[in-house]
Every structure is written in C-alpha cells, then in structure tokens.
Motif scaffolding. Structure first.
Motif, short mmCIF file in Angstrom:
data_model
loop_
_atom_site.label_atom_id
_atom_site.label_comp_id
_atom_site.label_asym_id
_atom_site.label_seq_id
_atom_site.Cartn_x
_atom_site.Cartn_y
_atom_site.Cartn_z
N LEU A 51 -10.32 -1.67 -19.38
CA LEU A 51 -9.82 -3.04 -19.36
C LEU A 51 -10.51 -3.91 -18.30
CD1 LEU A 51 -5.96 -2.69 -19.90
CD2 LEU A 51 -7.74 -3.17 -21.57
N LYS A 85 -3.98 9.53 -9.85
CA LYS A 85 -2.66 9.55 -9.20
C LYS A 85 -2.71 9.84 -7.70
CE LYS A 85 -0.94 9.74 -13.54
NZ LYS A 85 -0.20 10.78 -14.24
N ASN A 87 0.94 3.78 -13.89
CA ASN A 87 0.67 4.92 -13.02
C ASN A 87 0.12 4.54 -11.66
OD1 ASN A 87 1.57 7.17 -14.51
ND2 ASN A 87 -0.14 6.83 -15.92
N ALA A 88 -0.04 3.24 -11.40
CA ALA A 88 -0.51 2.82 -10.09
C ALA A 88 0.61 2.79 -9.05
CB ALA A 88 -1.18 1.45 -10.18
N ILE A 89 1.84 3.15 -9.44
CA ILE A 89 2.89 3.27 -8.42
C ILE A 89 3.39 4.71 -8.37
CG2 ILE A 89 3.62 0.86 -8.43
CD1 ILE A 89 6.02 1.79 -10.15
N HIS A 90 3.77 5.14 -7.14
CA HIS A 90 4.18 6.53 -7.02
C HIS A 90 5.51 6.69 -6.30
CE1 HIS A 90 3.51 6.99 -2.69
NE2 HIS A 90 2.52 6.13 -2.85
N ASP A 91 5.94 5.65 -5.61
CA ASP A 91 7.09 5.80 -4.74
C ASP A 91 8.41 5.78 -5.52
OD1 ASP A 91 8.33 6.19 -2.38
OD2 ASP A 91 7.94 4.20 -1.56
N TYR A 116 -2.85 9.31 -3.69
CA TYR A 116 -2.49 8.38 -2.63
C TYR A 116 -2.43 9.14 -1.32
CZ TYR A 116 2.24 10.32 -3.09
OH TYR A 116 3.32 11.15 -3.13
N TRP A 139 3.65 -8.41 -6.94
CA TRP A 139 3.13 -8.37 -8.30
C TRP A 139 1.84 -7.56 -8.35
CZ3 TRP A 139 6.96 -9.96 -11.16
CH2 TRP A 139 7.87 -10.89 -10.62
N ILE A 140 1.75 -6.67 -9.30
CA ILE A 140 0.59 -5.80 -9.41
C ILE A 140 0.08 -5.84 -10.85
CG2 ILE A 140 -0.27 -3.47 -8.91
CD1 ILE A 140 2.65 -2.97 -7.71
N ALA A 141 -1.20 -6.17 -11.02
CA ALA A 141 -1.82 -6.11 -12.34
C ALA A 141 -2.35 -4.71 -12.51
CB ALA A 141 -2.94 -7.14 -12.45
N ALA A 142 -1.60 -3.86 -13.18
CA ALA A 142 -2.00 -2.45 -13.19
C ALA A 142 -1.34 -1.66 -14.31
CB ALA A 142 -1.65 -1.81 -11.85
N ASP A 143 -1.93 -0.51 -14.55
CA ASP A 143 -1.33 0.53 -15.34
C ASP A 143 -0.09 1.01 -14.57
OD1 ASP A 143 -2.43 2.93 -17.39
OD2 ASP A 143 -1.09 3.62 -15.80
N ILE A 155 -3.70 -11.01 -5.90
CA ILE A 155 -3.16 -10.02 -6.84
C ILE A 155 -4.02 -8.75 -6.87
CG2 ILE A 155 -2.61 -9.54 -9.27
CD1 ILE A 155 -1.96 -12.56 -9.51
N PRO A 156 -3.42 -7.60 -6.55
CA PRO A 156 -4.17 -6.35 -6.70
C PRO A 156 -4.31 -6.02 -8.18
CG PRO A 156 -1.91 -5.88 -6.01
CD PRO A 156 -2.05 -7.39 -6.06
N GLU A 157 -5.55 -5.70 -8.59
CA GLU A 157 -5.80 -5.38 -10.00
C GLU A 157 -6.20 -3.91 -10.10
OE1 GLU A 157 -8.64 -8.11 -11.74
OE2 GLU A 157 -7.82 -9.76 -10.57
N MET A 158 -5.29 -3.10 -10.64
CA MET A 158 -5.55 -1.66 -10.72
C MET A 158 -5.50 -1.20 -12.17
SD MET A 158 -3.52 -0.61 -7.30
CE MET A 158 -4.32 0.95 -7.20
N LEU A 159 -6.51 -1.69 -12.89
CA LEU A 159 -6.53 -1.48 -14.33
C LEU A 159 -7.36 -0.26 -14.71
CD1 LEU A 159 -7.08 -5.22 -15.32
CD2 LEU A 159 -4.92 -3.96 -15.31
N PRO A 160 -7.07 0.30 -15.88
CA PRO A 160 -7.93 1.38 -16.39
C PRO A 160 -9.35 0.85 -16.64
CG PRO A 160 -6.08 0.91 -17.90
CD PRO A 160 -5.96 -0.03 -16.76
N MET A 181 0.82 -1.22 0.00
CA MET A 181 0.00 0.00 0.00
C MET A 181 0.86 1.27 0.00
SD MET A 181 -3.08 -0.93 -0.30
CE MET A 181 -3.90 0.66 -0.07
N ILE A 192 3.26 2.05 -1.78
CA ILE A 192 3.71 2.53 -3.10
C ILE A 192 2.57 2.70 -4.10
CG2 ILE A 192 5.96 1.42 -2.76
CD1 ILE A 192 4.99 -0.45 -5.18
N LEU A 193 1.35 2.31 -3.70
CA LEU A 193 0.25 2.34 -4.68
C LEU A 193 -0.45 3.70 -4.74
CD1 LEU A 193 -1.44 -1.16 -4.18
CD2 LEU A 193 0.19 -0.46 -5.96
N ALA A 194 -0.78 4.09 -5.95
CA ALA A 194 -1.56 5.30 -6.18
C ALA A 194 -2.71 4.94 -7.13
CB ALA A 194 -0.70 6.38 -6.82
N CYS A 195 -3.75 5.74 -7.11
CA CYS A 195 -4.84 5.52 -8.06
C CYS A 195 -4.32 5.81 -9.46
CB CYS A 195 -6.02 6.42 -7.72
SG CYS A 195 -7.37 6.27 -8.91
N PRO A 196 -4.36 4.83 -10.36
CA PRO A 196 -3.80 5.07 -11.70
C PRO A 196 -4.58 6.10 -12.50
CG PRO A 196 -4.90 2.93 -11.61
CD PRO A 196 -4.88 3.47 -10.21
#
Lengths: 95, 212
Positions: A58, A15, B113-117, A17, B107-111, A50-55, A6, A8-12
């Motif tokens: 998708l 952006k 831009n989902a990381i910021h650090d 967090y 592992w992250i299934a993401a765009d 697995i966290p899924e943070m897709l647009p 958590m 390092i994660l941002a809303c794609p």
C-alpha cells in the motif's frame, strides 16, 4: 503524533517492538520523523503529524523516495541504503 | 451506574459534526457509522458498563474517528484510532481538532498489527466481510489480543451468531451481552438495491482474558 505513542507501536510486518524514533520536526506534536524497525529494517514515515505504518503493497515508491531524499541528512545510512521496502541504494544517493 | 454528564441528543449532535469519509472505497467497506448508532454504543459502554470514563480506548478500523472521538467526549482518558486508509486518518485528525479532542486522541495510518499494547476498551465496527470474506474475524482476533473489554458490531443472523460466539471463546473471550441494532448502509456496499437500507446488526460486548 505524540511521542508517547511509541509505547504501543509494533512493526506491522514482523510484530517487533520497541521501534526506533527519529524526530525531524516538532511543535506540540511530532510533525515529521521516521520510525524504524531494527529487526527487519523497515522504515515508516511520520508525515503531517501522522505515523504511516502500512503494508509494503500500500506504499507508493515515488512518494516514499521523495520522503527519504527530503530528510536524508537525518536518516541513518543503514536505512537509506538497506531500508525496506524502498531505499536509495539503486537510485543513487542524491537521486 | 455513572452519572450521565453528557446528554444523548447532545452527543448525537456532536457526533454529527464528525465528517464522513470524503471518498469511500467499496473494497474496504468504508461507510461511516451513523451518529445515532455511535451514540447508542458509546452510551451503553459508558453508562451501563463503565467501560469508557478514565479508560484507554482503541478504535480498530476507526475510519474518520466517530467512535474514538465520541469516547473522549464521554470521558475516556485517551483514545487511539487506527485505520489502513491514510485519507480517513487525515479526516479523523481534522475531526478531532474540530471537536477539540486533539490532545486526548492519537491517530495512526496503519495495519491493525502496528499496535501491541493492552487497552481497557476496544471499539470495533469491522468490515462485515461482504466484500472480503473473513475481514471481520481478523479485527475480532486482534481485539481479543489487545483488549480487556470489546464492543464489536457484526451482521446479525443466527448462524453468524453461533459462529462468532465460538470464535470469541476459542480466542479466550466471553460474550457477556448482545444488543440488536439497526444500521443504515449505503447502496454502494452491495447489500441491496435501494439507496440506503436499514440492516440488522448485533453489538457484542465481550470480556477478554489477556489483560492482567
């Protein structure tokens, strides 16, 4: 997913967090849960660890609604009714 | 120079156990980097530059995880793999378990831009932009935003080199070295007519400035 992720994660999408985490099922790692963006109300599932943070484009509406219904007791009302990109408002809460 | 704790051929053998994508899709330019090229990049980063051991490493567009897993095998503190393809991430997670690096990998299934650090080291094997123009630049820009040291593969060629160098400088990065490498790309990805073809690629080592 490890809880520490958590950090390092941002809303794609916007952006933003930090994001909010709710854990539904956990062993060594979080198996199922939901990550939400308090700013845009988007929600992202954690499935099979697995966290899924897709647009939005998708994501498959059918699968996402199944997820929301499965865990609806543990998901805040605000996300259930106003969450993006899919919510249960128009669908009826119980589906 | 760091003491070489892992032999290169041993690393290649381990990396060959990382399974490639079960259903690669053309528009995402999903091919898996060969064990030999992956080992070469990781070896450079680890033993020539000391950018892997005890570092946090992120692989943007990690596919099935070969570079991120390799980084942990060579001594990275922790590795993060991010890919927009959930199927590839599932495979990456399974690969990490198989190679017993699950504890140190995320592992992250993401765009992207989902990381910021910020991360010590970014590994990047971006789409070359054959199917989708400019795809590699988006990855490069994100790397420069989050990374202190960046290893990025790009199509070779003088004009491309000029362009990429300028692009990196514009985003407050500095190219310290370029290494020429050969990569076998399957026919599927539209470079040519043979089954597989060796193409020339450049590996850039970049120092970013955004990290304190």
């Amino acid at each position: 997913m490890k809880k520490k992720l958590m950090d390092i994660l941002a809303c794609p999408i916007d952006k933003y967090y930090p994001l909010e985490l709710r854990v539904f099922e956990e062993k060594e790692e979080i198996i199922a849960g939901i990550i939400t963006c308090p700013k845009c109300l988007r929600w992202y599932p954690i499935r099979d660890e697995i966290p899924e943070m897709l647009p939005d484009e998708l994501r498959t509406e059918k699968d996402e609604l199944i997820f929301l219904r499965k865990w609806k007791e543990k998901i805040p009302q605000k996300i259930l009714l106003e969450g993006k990109p899919f919510n249960l408002k128009e669908k009826g809460k119980t589906g | 120079m760091q003491k070489r704790l892992v032999r290169k051929h041993h690393l290649e053998k381990k990396l060959a156990e990382v399974m490639p994508h079960p259903e690669p899709r053309v528009h995402l330019e999903q091919y898996t980097i060969s064990p030999e090229v992956a080992a070469e990049i990781l070896y450079l980063a680890t033993y020539t530059y000391n950018d892997i051991i005890n570092k946090t490493v992120v692989d943007l567009g990690c596919g099935t995880g070969r570079l991120a897993i390799g980084a942990v095998l060579l001594g990275a503190k922790e590795a993060f793999g991010i890919d927009i393809d959930s199927l590839a991430i599932k495979a990456a997670k399974a690969n990490a378990r198989k190679l017993t690096v699950a504890r140190k990998t995320n592992w992250i299934a993401a765009d992207i831009n989902a990381i910021h650090d910020h991360f010590d080291t970014v590994l990047l094997n971006p789409p070359f932009g054959v199917q989708k123009r400019r795809a590699d630049r988006v990855f490069l820009e994100k790397s420069l935003e989050v990374g202190y040291r960046i290893y990025s593969l790009h199509k070779s060629g003088r004009s491309n080199r000029e362009f990429i160098k300028k692009f990196i400088e514009k985003h407050d990065g500095r190219v310290t070295d370029i290494f020429e490498m050969k990569m076998a790309i399957p026919k599927l990805f539209g470079f040519h007519t043979k089954e597989r073809k060796n193409i020339k690629v450049d590996l850039y080592r970049i120092e970013g400035e955004t990290y304190a």
